[in-house]
Design a protein around this motif. Sequence first.
Motif, PDB file in Angstrom:
ATOM      1  N   ASN A 251       0.823  -1.205   0.000  1.00 38.66           N
ATOM      2  CA  ASN A 251       0.000   0.000   0.000  1.00 38.66           C
ATOM      3  C   ASN A 251       0.863   1.262   0.000  1.00 38.66           C
ATOM      4  O   ASN A 251       0.593   2.225  -0.724  1.00 38.66           O
ATOM      5  CB  ASN A 251      -0.923  -0.003   1.219  1.00 38.66           C
ATOM      6  N   ILE A 252       1.922   1.255   0.805  1.00 35.51           N
ATOM      7  CA  ILE A 252       2.805   2.414   0.878  1.00 35.51           C
ATOM      8  C   ILE A 252       3.544   2.637  -0.440  1.00 35.51           C
ATOM      9  O   ILE A 252       3.673   3.764  -0.925  1.00 35.51           O
ATOM     10  CB  ILE A 252       3.815   2.245   2.032  1.00 35.51           C
ATOM     11  N   ALA A 253       4.005   1.551  -1.059  1.00 36.38           N
ATOM     12  CA  ALA A 253       4.885   1.677  -2.222  1.00 36.38           C
ATOM     13  C   ALA A 253       4.151   1.780  -3.548  1.00 36.38           C
ATOM     14  O   ALA A 253       4.776   2.089  -4.561  1.00 36.38           O
ATOM     15  CB  ALA A 253       5.839   0.471  -2.276  1.00 36.38           C
ATOM     16  N   GLY A 256       0.522   5.748  -3.851  1.00 36.54           N
ATOM     17  CA  GLY A 256       0.987   7.080  -4.207  1.00 36.54           C
ATOM     18  C   GLY A 256       1.651   7.136  -5.576  1.00 36.54           C
ATOM     19  O   GLY A 256       1.308   7.990  -6.403  1.00 36.54           O
ATOM     20  N   THR A 317       4.800  -2.277 -11.087  1.00 37.75           N
ATOM     21  CA  THR A 317       5.139  -0.915 -10.660  1.00 37.75           C
ATOM     22  C   THR A 317       6.467  -0.472 -11.256  1.00 37.75           C
ATOM     23  O   THR A 317       6.597   0.647 -11.770  1.00 37.75           O
ATOM     24  CB  THR A 317       5.189  -0.841  -9.126  1.00 37.75           C
ATOM     25  N   ASP A 375      -2.135   5.424   3.113  1.00 29.46           N
ATOM     26  CA  ASP A 375      -2.205   6.241   1.898  1.00 29.46           C
ATOM     27  C   ASP A 375      -1.463   7.569   2.038  1.00 29.46           C
ATOM     28  O   ASP A 375      -0.716   7.960   1.125  1.00 29.46           O
ATOM     29  CB  ASP A 375      -3.663   6.499   1.515  1.00 29.46           C
ATOM     30  N   SER A 378       2.167   7.082   1.569  1.00 27.30           N
ATOM     31  CA  SER A 378       2.470   6.754   0.184  1.00 27.30           C
ATOM     32  C   SER A 378       2.528   8.010  -0.683  1.00 27.30           C
ATOM     33  O   SER A 378       3.404   8.156  -1.542  1.00 27.30           O
ATOM     34  CB  SER A 378       1.414   5.784  -0.360  1.00 27.30           C
ATOM     35  N   TYR A 379       1.581   8.932  -0.432  1.00 27.16           N
ATOM     36  CA  TYR A 379       1.593  10.187  -1.192  1.00 27.16           C
ATOM     37  C   TYR A 379       2.845  11.008  -0.873  1.00 27.16           C
ATOM     38  O   TYR A 379       3.425  11.652  -1.762  1.00 27.16           O
ATOM     39  CB  TYR A 379       0.342  11.007  -0.881  1.00 27.16           C
ATOM     40  N   CYS A 397      10.114   2.236  -6.044  1.00 29.71           N
ATOM     41  CA  CYS A 397       8.953   1.635  -5.386  1.00 29.71           C
ATOM     42  C   CYS A 397       8.720   0.198  -5.854  1.00 29.71           C
ATOM     43  O   CYS A 397       8.416  -0.693  -5.048  1.00 29.71           O
ATOM     44  CB  CYS A 397       7.710   2.493  -5.650  1.00 29.71           C
TER      45      CYS A 397
END
Length: 418
Positions: A251-253, A256, A317, A375, A378-379, A397
């Motif tokens: 979710n973190i990588a 965003g 990604t 989130d 991540s942003y 990422c």
Amino acid sequence: MTTEPSAPSLPREPLGDPHLRRLIVGQGLAAVVDALFLVWLTLYVLELSEPGIATGLVLVAVALPRAALLLPAGVLVDRIGPARVTAGASWLRVAVLLALGALVTFTSPSVTTVALLAGTLGAADAAYFPAALAMLPAVVPTGKLSRANALVQGAESGGDLVGPAVAAGAIAAVGFEATLGGITAMAAVAAVALSTLVRVVRRGEGARDAAGADAADGERLSSARALGAGLRYAWHAPVVRGMLAAVALINIAVVGPVLVGGAVLADQRLGGAGSLGVVLSGFGVGSLAGSLMAGWRPPARRGWTVVGGVAAIGAGTAGLAAVGHVVAATAVASLVGLGSAFLGVVIVATLQERVPGHLLGRVLSLVVLATVAFDPFSYVIAGLLLPYGTTTLFLVCGSTVLACAGLVAASPAIRSLR
């Protein structure tokens, strides 16, 4: 070990049991309502005020209570039962939507009033999400959990895919008031369907093993102790700890970079900002396909499937760093969506099967928290890496997620999952 309640006997067909049909209809409609309402809320706030801080205020008002109350809600689910919490949260959603509809129809509400009601809806979401996930093992036999999760997540992916167009089109055709009325009606149908399952699940809860019941009774002395017991279990269970870490890191990588970096990528290489919608649609189609694939062809070796899913997300990604055409970017985004959805179904079904019933609400609240709470981070990460270019952003990422796949593969507990 698994101590989930025994479920009613089901025919061979996945939707042959009326209880299961009501569960799928209720949770599927609730997922569609979420997608439609978010678009409605955003457009309505833009109608009330100029674009800018007001829109962010209302969206934060939804997100903050949801994130802050998820862990206490997990304790509530384990304490009074997932079906009752699901039904109660569903009717609270209906009540908030009715109140908002009355305000929109008969008054001119301020942004602050809309934000307060949106915050109440966020609090209802905090209870609904872990409760709805924890209710599935009480209605669905173990062998069909993947299919049930796939149908519910497929409805969510489908709602995310068509929700913006449907909500915007309905608002243009019949206005904000009528569109919100339709969303509220769907929420009410979902609440009715889910409320009919309360007795079914309560009968099943009587079949919990004695050890699980004793543990649950002991934790009633203190909500803080109950929450601590759930956190300790998640930390000391290698499968749970590994899966939660993977979900949080993905979710973190990914969130965003795909949204923020994708917008920059579309503007710089893909022919303009409008191409971002095409790329995100590809992600949605991949998510829908991944959900259905995970349900209809459950993997025989779940551990390696989890590793493969994480690796696919990382490769996709990182692959965005090399794309130079909207078709290629859409194909790569579809891979990321497919891997994310497939992985989500497998992880949730695995935890539903293996986590003791009296801890399931708390563990699943951690899963939801890992999905929605990171989130903002991540942003921030995307913003910090963007000055170095989208190629660097996606490579860093994506490589991080690929490294996570390697760590997951190094865990004997996850590798051995079947």
